[in-house]
Design an enzyme around this catalytic site. Structure first.
Site, PDB file in Angstrom:
ATOM      1  N   GLY A  91       0.901  -1.005  -0.380  1.00 17.56           N
ATOM      2  CA  GLY A  91      -0.119  -0.006  -0.148  1.00 17.56           C
ATOM      3  C   GLY A  91       0.938   1.274  -0.040  1.00 17.56           C
ATOM      4  O   GLY A  91      -0.182   2.428  -0.245  1.00 17.56           O
ATOM      5  N   ASP A  92       2.007   1.375   0.825  1.00  9.43           N
ATOM      6  CA  ASP A  92       2.698   2.412   0.654  1.00  9.43           C
ATOM      7  C   ASP A  92       3.600   2.848  -0.405  1.00  9.43           C
ATOM      8  O   ASP A  92       4.030   1.915  -1.593  1.00  9.43           O
ATOM      9  CB  ASP A  92       4.004   1.937   1.456  1.00  9.43           C
ATOM     10  CG  ASP A  92       5.130   3.324   1.632  1.00  9.43           C
ATOM     11  OD1 ASP A  92       4.599   4.242   2.454  1.00  9.43           O
ATOM     12  OD2 ASP A  92       6.389   3.387   1.399  1.00  9.43           O
ATOM     13  N   HIS A  93       3.748   4.014  -0.935  1.00  7.45           N
ATOM     14  CA  HIS A  93       3.918   5.007  -2.240  1.00  7.45           C
ATOM     15  C   HIS A  93       5.370   4.704  -2.873  1.00  7.45           C
ATOM     16  O   HIS A  93       5.401   4.022  -3.179  1.00  7.45           O
ATOM     17  CB  HIS A  93       3.048   5.881  -2.357  1.00  7.45           C
ATOM     18  CG  HIS A  93       3.760   6.890  -3.184  1.00  7.45           C
ATOM     19  ND1 HIS A  93       3.279   6.947  -4.661  1.00  7.45           N
ATOM     20  CD2 HIS A  93       4.996   7.789  -3.609  1.00  7.45           C
ATOM     21  CE1 HIS A  93       3.746   7.387  -5.631  1.00  7.45           C
ATOM     22  NE2 HIS A  93       4.990   8.055  -5.120  1.00  7.45           N
ATOM     23  N   LEU A  95       7.271   2.621  -1.644  1.00  5.25           N
ATOM     24  CA  LEU A  95       7.449   0.490  -1.298  1.00  5.25           C
ATOM     25  C   LEU A  95       7.027   0.570  -2.410  1.00  5.25           C
ATOM     26  O   LEU A  95       7.948  -0.181  -3.820  1.00  5.25           O
ATOM     27  CB  LEU A  95       7.341   0.306  -0.443  1.00  5.25           C
ATOM     28  CG  LEU A  95       7.436   0.036   0.600  1.00  5.25           C
ATOM     29  CD1 LEU A  95       6.462  -0.739   1.822  1.00  5.25           C
ATOM     30  CD2 LEU A  95       9.069  -0.612   1.041  1.00  5.25           C
TER      31      LEU A  95
END
Length: 105
Positions: A91-93, A95
């Site tokens: 979910g992290d941009h 990553l």
């Protein structure tokens, strides 16, 4: 909200002073709180780090979410950078960007 630049300024100093879980557990909470101050929410962060350090003493290194305070981002980061796995549903941009640009070359 804590930004990456803030964390990057604090972590090296924290890890230099406390290079392992036992040193952090035994460390002065007053000194640790002062070091964590630039990140905000000092009492919450300090409690989480102390409990996580205790958990690490018996952790099997399989699932990072077994450590106190580690959620999806921490688990995805652990799997990506330490286990060399690409997690599903990141979910992290940042990553996602890393996976797309660095790993898919």
């Amino acid at each position: 909200l804590t930004h990456r630049k803030q964390v990057k300024a604090v972590l090296p100093k924290l890890f230099k002073k406390y290079p392992n879980p036992i040193s952090f557990i035994r460390g002065s909470s007053k000194i640790q709180a002062k070091m964590l101050e630039p990140l905000g929410m000092v009492n919450v962060r300090l409690h989480r780090l102390k409990q996580m350090s205790i958990d690490m003493l018996t952790w099997d290194y399989k699932d990072a979410t077994k450590l106190h305070g580690i959620g999806k981002y921490g688990s995805d980061s652990y799997r990506l950078f330490y286990k060399n796995e690409i997690p599903k549903n990141v979910g992290d941009h940042e990553l996602k960007r890393y996976i797309k640009e660095e790993l898919r070359k």
